[in-house]
Design a protein around this motif. Structure first.
Motif, short mmCIF file in Angstrom:
data_model
loop_
_atom_site.label_atom_id
_atom_site.label_comp_id
_atom_site.label_asym_id
_atom_site.label_seq_id
_atom_site.Cartn_x
_atom_site.Cartn_y
_atom_site.Cartn_z
N GLU A 235 35.20 19.56 58.08
CA GLU A 235 35.66 19.12 56.76
C GLU A 235 34.58 18.34 56.01
OE1 GLU A 235 39.23 16.85 57.42
OE2 GLU A 235 40.34 18.58 58.17
N GLU A 236 33.91 17.43 56.69
CA GLU A 236 32.97 16.51 56.03
C GLU A 236 31.58 17.09 55.82
OE1 GLU A 236 32.88 12.86 58.26
OE2 GLU A 236 34.91 12.32 57.65
N LEU A 237 31.11 17.90 56.79
CA LEU A 237 29.72 18.36 56.76
C LEU A 237 29.56 19.87 56.76
CD1 LEU A 237 28.26 15.85 59.38
CD2 LEU A 237 28.15 15.66 56.88
N GLY A 238 30.66 20.61 56.98
CA GLY A 238 30.58 22.06 57.00
C GLY A 238 29.91 22.63 58.23
N ILE A 239 29.94 21.91 59.34
CA ILE A 239 29.31 22.40 60.57
C ILE A 239 30.34 22.56 61.68
CG2 ILE A 239 27.05 21.41 60.05
CD1 ILE A 239 27.72 19.14 62.07
N CYS B 250 25.72 8.57 57.26
CA CYS B 250 26.37 9.00 56.03
C CYS B 250 26.79 7.77 55.22
CB CYS B 250 27.62 9.82 56.38
SG CYS B 250 27.29 11.21 57.46
N GLN B 251 26.61 7.86 53.91
CA GLN B 251 26.98 6.76 53.03
C GLN B 251 28.25 7.11 52.26
OE1 GLN B 251 24.56 5.94 49.51
NE2 GLN B 251 24.52 3.78 50.10
N ARG B 252 29.20 6.18 52.27
CA ARG B 252 30.45 6.37 51.53
C ARG B 252 30.18 6.40 50.03
NH1 ARG B 252 35.61 4.17 54.00
NH2 ARG B 252 35.29 4.53 56.21
N TRP C 290 27.31 2.46 55.10
CA TRP C 290 26.86 3.57 55.95
C TRP C 290 27.76 3.67 57.16
CZ3 TRP C 290 23.15 6.98 54.53
CH2 TRP C 290 22.41 6.64 53.41
N GLU C 291 27.91 4.89 57.66
CA GLU C 291 28.75 5.15 58.82
C GLU C 291 28.27 6.42 59.51
OE1 GLU C 291 32.80 5.96 57.64
OE2 GLU C 291 32.17 7.39 56.13
N PHE C 292 28.89 6.71 60.63
CA PHE C 292 28.65 7.97 61.33
C PHE C 292 29.80 8.90 60.96
CE2 PHE C 292 26.71 4.59 63.84
CZ PHE C 292 25.40 5.04 63.89
N PRO C 293 29.55 10.20 60.80
CA PRO C 293 30.60 11.11 60.37
C PRO C 293 31.72 11.21 61.40
CG PRO C 293 28.67 12.34 61.09
CD PRO C 293 28.28 10.89 61.10
N PHE D 67 30.39 12.72 51.10
CA PHE D 67 29.58 11.51 51.14
C PHE D 67 28.70 11.36 49.91
CE2 PHE D 67 30.37 12.43 55.67
CZ PHE D 67 30.99 11.24 56.01
N ASN D 68 28.29 10.12 49.62
CA ASN D 68 27.35 9.82 48.56
C ASN D 68 25.94 10.24 48.96
OD1 ASN D 68 26.84 8.41 45.96
ND2 ASN D 68 25.56 7.10 47.25
N ASP D 69 25.59 10.01 50.24
CA ASP D 69 24.25 10.33 50.72
C ASP D 69 24.31 10.61 52.22
OD1 ASP D 69 21.49 10.68 50.73
OD2 ASP D 69 21.00 8.57 50.50
N LEU D 70 23.36 11.39 52.70
CA LEU D 70 23.18 11.68 54.12
C LEU D 70 21.71 11.47 54.44
CD1 LEU D 70 24.92 15.19 54.35
CD2 LEU D 70 25.94 13.00 54.94
N ARG D 71 21.43 10.92 55.65
CA ARG D 71 20.05 10.71 56.04
C ARG D 71 19.88 10.87 57.55
NH1 ARG D 71 18.31 5.38 52.64
NH2 ARG D 71 18.79 6.35 50.65
#
Length: 148
Positions: A71-75, A36-38, A48-51, A115-119
């Motif tokens: 909260e961050e990813l909805g999972i 995940c990108q801040r 980049w970081e891990f959620p 996040f700005n981006d997820l990959r």
């Protein structure tokens, strides 16, 4: 000078009032992990970081990680084993105590809430991303196949 210590899972914790206790997920899909990108407006912008995130008072690490991923990813994640425990001191004097857990299963669709981006990134390609300083040792170990 930045200092990072990597401890084996189950190593004793050293507690300090100036340390932030943080949990993070290695959400795995085959040989890939979600990174995940801040956002540009956040501290350490575009790194980049891990959620994951900070543990709240009274929370256990797994409970905190379940909350943070919702909260961050909805999972709704099924938290797996502790993969690594890292203590990192930043140049500004702050320290972070990070526990990284494997996540092989979750319910729901990953959504980019903060996040700005997820990959999905192949483990061997992780060192090509500009990660937060506290994550860099783990990133090298994951890419080298030492932890998973």
């Amino acid at each position: 000078m930045e200092d990072t210590e990597t401890q084996k899972p189950g190593a004793p914790e050293v507690k300090s009032a100036s340390v932030r206790f943080v949990v993070a997920a290695l959400i795995l899909r085959g040989d890939e992990v979600l990174i995940c990108q801040r956002r540009p407006d956040q501290a350490m912008a575009l790194k980049w970081e891990f959620p994951g995130g900070k543990m709240e008072p009274g929370e256990g690490p797994e409970e905190a990680l379940i909350r943070e991923l919702e909260e961050e990813l909805g999972i709704r994640a099924m938290i797996g084993t502790l993969v690594a425990h890292v203590r990192h001191a930043y140049r500004n004097g702050g320290s972070v105590d990070l526990q990284f857990f494997a996540v092989h299963r979750f319910e729901g669709e990953i959504t980019k809430h903060i996040f700005n981006d997820l990959r999905w990134c192949n483990l061997r390609d992780l060192p090509g991303y500009d990660f937060l300083a506290a994550d860099r040792g783990l990133v090298r170990d994951l890419a080298a196949g030492k932890l998973l």
